[in-house]
Each structure stands twice: as structure tokens, then as C-alpha cells.
Design a protein around this motif. Sequence first.
Motif, short mmCIF file in Angstrom:
data_model
loop_
_atom_site.label_atom_id
_atom_site.label_comp_id
_atom_site.label_asym_id
_atom_site.label_seq_id
_atom_site.Cartn_x
_atom_site.Cartn_y
_atom_site.Cartn_z
N ILE A 21 5.41 -4.78 11.79
CA ILE A 21 6.05 -5.50 10.70
C ILE A 21 7.14 -4.63 10.09
O ILE A 21 7.06 -3.40 10.18
CB ILE A 21 5.04 -5.91 9.59
N PRO A 22 8.16 -5.22 9.48
CA PRO A 22 9.18 -4.40 8.82
C PRO A 22 8.60 -3.69 7.60
O PRO A 22 7.65 -4.17 6.98
CB PRO A 22 10.25 -5.42 8.42
N LYS A 23 9.18 -2.55 7.28
CA LYS A 23 8.64 -1.71 6.21
C LYS A 23 8.43 -2.45 4.89
O LYS A 23 7.39 -2.26 4.24
CB LYS A 23 9.55 -0.50 6.01
N PRO A 24 9.36 -3.30 4.45
CA PRO A 24 9.14 -4.00 3.17
C PRO A 24 7.93 -4.93 3.16
O PRO A 24 7.49 -5.34 2.08
CB PRO A 24 10.44 -4.79 2.97
N MET A 25 7.40 -5.26 4.35
CA MET A 25 6.25 -6.15 4.41
C MET A 25 4.93 -5.40 4.50
O MET A 25 3.87 -6.02 4.58
CB MET A 25 6.38 -7.08 5.63
N ILE A 26 4.95 -4.06 4.48
CA ILE A 26 3.71 -3.30 4.47
C ILE A 26 2.96 -3.58 3.17
O ILE A 26 3.54 -3.48 2.08
CB ILE A 26 4.00 -1.79 4.62
#
Length: 259
Positions: A21-26
Motif C-alpha cells: 500500500i502507499p505510505k499515506p495509507m499505512i
Amino acid sequence: MKVVLFCGGFGTRIREYSESIPKPMIPVGQQPILRHIMHYYSQYGHRDFVLCLGYKADVIKDYFLKLNRWANSDLVISNYGEQVDILGQQPPDWKIALVDTGMWRNIGQRLLAVRHLVADEEIFLANYSDGLCDVPLDDMIERFRKSDKIGCFLAVHPPFNFHLVEFTDAETVRRFRSSQEAEIWINGGYFIFRNRIFDYIREGEELVLEPFSRLMEDGALMAYKYEGFWRAMDTLRDRQVLEEMAERGETPWRPNCVD
């Protein structure tokens, strides 16, 4: 006031998550860190967002397309599910522009790619989308408004201590100093810009390198120094710290939010 969120990077320093997942979605607690950041701005009345997407843009688009206002609220369901009433605080009504700014662009070029979406904004906000803080945003904006500056960034102390080495010559160590003793300040990733920032960015340039150098030459860049809570999610350890805080109900970046 519009908020530009940079969501397109690869997040290589926290690869265990960013490969899927992209970092902002962690997640931090029950929500992606991106949503925590959006709530932070929302509590100050800034609910018009421009998301600069890149790596795994489809994941972020899919998240917001499937998001509904009931997902994280207490509900009363009646008429066999035909009527749904939210108990307590209503979730914020956000306007979100999801713009694919490319896989390989740096932050300066991502900002240029959404220039048309902030063209009518005298002042707009921007964020790296990987850190949380409780800085008083209204005060930060007010100080910037009263200045003649074109750009402003949040300056914070590193959340960890490390040893600085001083030398008497090329090899001989003179002494160690702690980073706290040295009063080190770093870029916290929260920005305010006047629209004239685009006059300082050239094709291919990273935001805080050449453009900020030009701002400094013109005396047009200011820092808002803040010593309160701030934490970026650069590593798994950073994510663990934020996750533990969320589990304890310690969310200083969202003191007034129930969602």
C-alpha cells in the motif's frame, strides 16, 4: 483554504508496508495516517483537499470511492435499514480532488502538476502526508498572513536524540554533543504558501532545494518553530510509536475528533 497533500512517494524507508500500500495509507489505529492528517486540517475548517497521487494511486482512489459517512459512526437503523441516523458528531464533509501526478515526479513537480487547482487561492496549505502533530494551525496561518513571506514551513526538533561529533582536525575527535544540546531544527513537512510560490519552481526541481534557496535569497521564507508534539512515520519504529499512542487513546493531533 485548500490543502495539497503529497501522496505519491514510494515510502522506501518503511518498505514492509509500502510494498503493498502507499505510505499515506499505512494505518495508525483504525485509520490510514492520511485520514488522520485530513481530520487535523478539517478541525480547523479546511476541508477542500487536493491529493497528489503517484505510487499505487488506485489504492487511495479506491479507499475514498468506497468510503461512506456511516463507517466510523454510531448509528440508529430503522425501517428495515431504509433509514440510517448518525448519533453524535457528524463526520466532516470533505471535497477531495484525486490527481495522478505520476510515478516518478518529486514533490516540487507534483505541486506544479496541481497548480491549476489552487490558482484561485491567495494562500494554500501543503503537507508531506507522513507525519502527525498538534501545532496550532490558526496561529501558524495568522503569523504567515501578517508577514510578507511567500513560503512557511513547520520547524520541529527531531523526536529522537543522537550524538554530534566535533573534530579538532581531520581525524581527532574533540567532543560529542547531543542533538538536543545543539538545538537542531528540522523541516516538519507542514507548509503554507502564497500562490507566488510557483514563480520560484522550475521544471524538474525538488521543492525544498532550488525553490527554497531562491525564497531564502529573497528573504521570502519563514519557519514556524514548534516544540510540541510532532512525529513523522519514516520507519517501522515510528509507526509503532504512533500505533501505541492510538491504542492508548492518545491522539493529540485529533483532540476533538471521534472518527
